[in-house]
Design a protein around this motif. Structure first.
Motif, PDB file in Angstrom:
ATOM      1  N   ARG A 124      56.347  30.209  34.803  1.00  0.00           N
ATOM      2  CA  ARG A 124      56.728  30.862  36.055  1.00  0.00           C
ATOM      3  C   ARG A 124      58.208  30.602  36.331  1.00  0.00           C
ATOM      4  O   ARG A 124      58.648  29.457  36.338  1.00  0.00           O
ATOM      5  N   PHE A 125      58.958  31.656  36.518  1.00  0.00           N
ATOM      6  CA  PHE A 125      60.374  31.507  36.842  1.00  0.00           C
ATOM      7  C   PHE A 125      60.793  32.644  37.770  1.00  0.00           C
ATOM      8  O   PHE A 125      60.094  33.665  37.897  1.00  0.00           O
ATOM      9  N   LYS A 126      61.922  32.470  38.399  1.00  0.00           N
ATOM     10  CA  LYS A 126      62.382  33.413  39.414  1.00  0.00           C
ATOM     11  C   LYS A 126      62.663  34.780  38.809  1.00  0.00           C
ATOM     12  O   LYS A 126      63.260  34.888  37.741  1.00  0.00           O
ATOM     13  N   TRP A 127      62.209  35.806  39.522  1.00  0.00           N
ATOM     14  CA  TRP A 127      62.444  37.201  39.147  1.00  0.00           C
ATOM     15  C   TRP A 127      61.821  37.558  37.795  1.00  0.00           C
ATOM     16  O   TRP A 127      62.311  38.419  37.085  1.00  0.00           O
ATOM     17  N   ALA A 128      60.744  36.895  37.431  1.00  0.00           N
ATOM     18  CA  ALA A 128      60.085  37.181  36.146  1.00  0.00           C
ATOM     19  C   ALA A 128      59.656  38.645  36.028  1.00  0.00           C
ATOM     20  O   ALA A 128      59.894  39.272  34.991  1.00  0.00           O
ATOM     21  N   PRO A 129      59.008  39.235  37.065  1.00  0.00           N
ATOM     22  CA  PRO A 129      58.628  40.654  36.945  1.00  0.00           C
ATOM     23  C   PRO A 129      59.824  41.579  36.745  1.00  0.00           C
ATOM     24  O   PRO A 129      59.741  42.562  36.008  1.00  0.00           O
ATOM     25  N   PHE A 130      60.951  41.244  37.397  1.00  0.00           N
ATOM     26  CA  PHE A 130      62.147  42.075  37.255  1.00  0.00           C
ATOM     27  C   PHE A 130      62.669  42.038  35.823  1.00  0.00           C
ATOM     28  O   PHE A 130      62.967  43.084  35.227  1.00  0.00           O
ATOM     29  N   TRP A 131      62.776  40.837  35.247  1.00  0.00           N
ATOM     30  CA  TRP A 131      63.285  40.723  33.878  1.00  0.00           C
ATOM     31  C   TRP A 131      62.310  41.324  32.878  1.00  0.00           C
ATOM     32  O   TRP A 131      62.732  41.896  31.863  1.00  0.00           O
ATOM     33  N   PHE A 132      61.019  41.214  33.168  1.00  0.00           N
ATOM     34  CA  PHE A 132      60.032  41.832  32.284  1.00  0.00           C
ATOM     35  C   PHE A 132      60.172  43.353  32.307  1.00  0.00           C
ATOM     36  O   PHE A 132      60.090  44.011  31.259  1.00  0.00           O
ATOM     37  N   SER A 133      60.408  43.906  33.492  1.00  0.00           N
ATOM     38  CA  SER A 133      60.608  45.358  33.609  1.00  0.00           C
ATOM     39  C   SER A 133      61.864  45.795  32.876  1.00  0.00           C
ATOM     40  O   SER A 133      61.877  46.836  32.206  1.00  0.00           O
ATOM     41  N   CYS A 134      62.927  45.003  32.992  1.00  0.00           N
ATOM     42  CA  CYS A 134      64.166  45.325  32.271  1.00  0.00           C
ATOM     43  C   CYS A 134      63.931  45.331  30.768  1.00  0.00           C
ATOM     44  O   CYS A 134      64.451  46.200  30.040  1.00  0.00           O
TER      45      CYS A 134
END
Length: 258
Positions: free
Chosen positions: A81-91
């Motif tokens: 778990r780390f900050k903004w994981a969904p965002f980086w995964f989407s990128c």
């Protein structure tokens, strides 16, 4: 589906004139094994052994880089778990939608400025930064592994790195082999990237060398070209028949919940 391969094998054993006059016949009227000898001599004083060596260097190092980087990134997305994981995964997933033509010119300019043109580096180094398709494949497999294994390892004193190396890597053998096979296929068959970055004949890969047999300004030695095309397929067939069970296992178990 098999007929084109049989036709190419048959043509590699025919004379140049016989290839087109009796193109419908799979059995050569006259067996000509000299095509393999002539083809393996290569061109410009460089034998085909050099081209095979170049292809193996690029392919094997690319496979190693892809497996290491994609496995580590996939583990980070699936288990940490780390900050903004969904965002980086989407990128990361969005990169799969970028056509190769969009990246071609910027990448070439970048590699040219750092002096990597006419070396193997542009064909190998990007593999050490992962691939979105392979990362997603391994993530789906990791999601099917119970998280209780991580918790048990943590209780036994394992940190994230030891858990990844000692617990996850042995369980990820099927998807790792699947990734390795696909990367091997795609890199070995790649024609455009070596054409773009490699200028010296001594650095040419098998795909580039085979294309060099078809010279529009000279007489094309079709028999030698087909003979070397057959030899270029040998590593692919060996990899497929040896590891085909892992391909099915790695894909069929992806996404299943444990």
């Amino acid at each position: 589906m098999i007929y084109p391969l049989l036709w190419m094998l048959s043509s590699s054993l025919k004379d140049n004139t016989d290839i087109f006059i009796n193109a419908h016949q799979l059995i050569p009227s006259k067996w000509n094994f000299d095509n393999y000898v002539t083809g393996f001599k290569g061109f410009a004083g460089i034998s085909f052994a050099v081209f095979f060596k170049n292809s193996f260097i690029i392919t094997i190092l690319s496979v190693i880089g892809t497996v290491i980087s994609s496995t580590m990134v996939a583990y980070g997305f699936a288990r940490i778990r780390f900050k903004w994981a969904p965002f980086w995964f989407s990128c990361m997933m969005l990169t799969m939608m970028l056509p190769g033509e969009v990246l071609m010119i910027p990448q070439y300019i970048f590699f040219h400025k750092i002096g990597w043109i006419n070396t193997f580096l542009p064909l190998i180094v990007p593999s050490f930064f992962g691939g979105a398709f392979f990362i997603f494949l391994i993530i789906q497999f990791l999601r099917g592994i119970p998280k209780e294994l991580d918790e048990s390892a943590h209780i036994d004193g394992c940190g994230k790195y030891r858990t990844f190396i000692l617990i996850m890597i042995p369980l990820l053998v099927p998807p790792i082999i699947t990734v390795s096979i696909f990367k091997f296929y795609w890199t070995w068959d790649d024609f455009f990237s070596p054409l773009l970055y490699l200028n010296s004949p001594k650095l040419a890969t098998v795909s580039l060398a085979i294309k060099s047999f078809a010279d529009p300004t000279m007489k094309t030695d079709w028999g030698a070209m087909f003979a070397m095309s057959i030899l270029s397929l040998v590593p692919i067939f060996i990899i497929f028949f040896v590891f085909q069970k892992y391909i099915v296992e790695g894909i069929s178990t992806t996404g299943l919940k444990g």
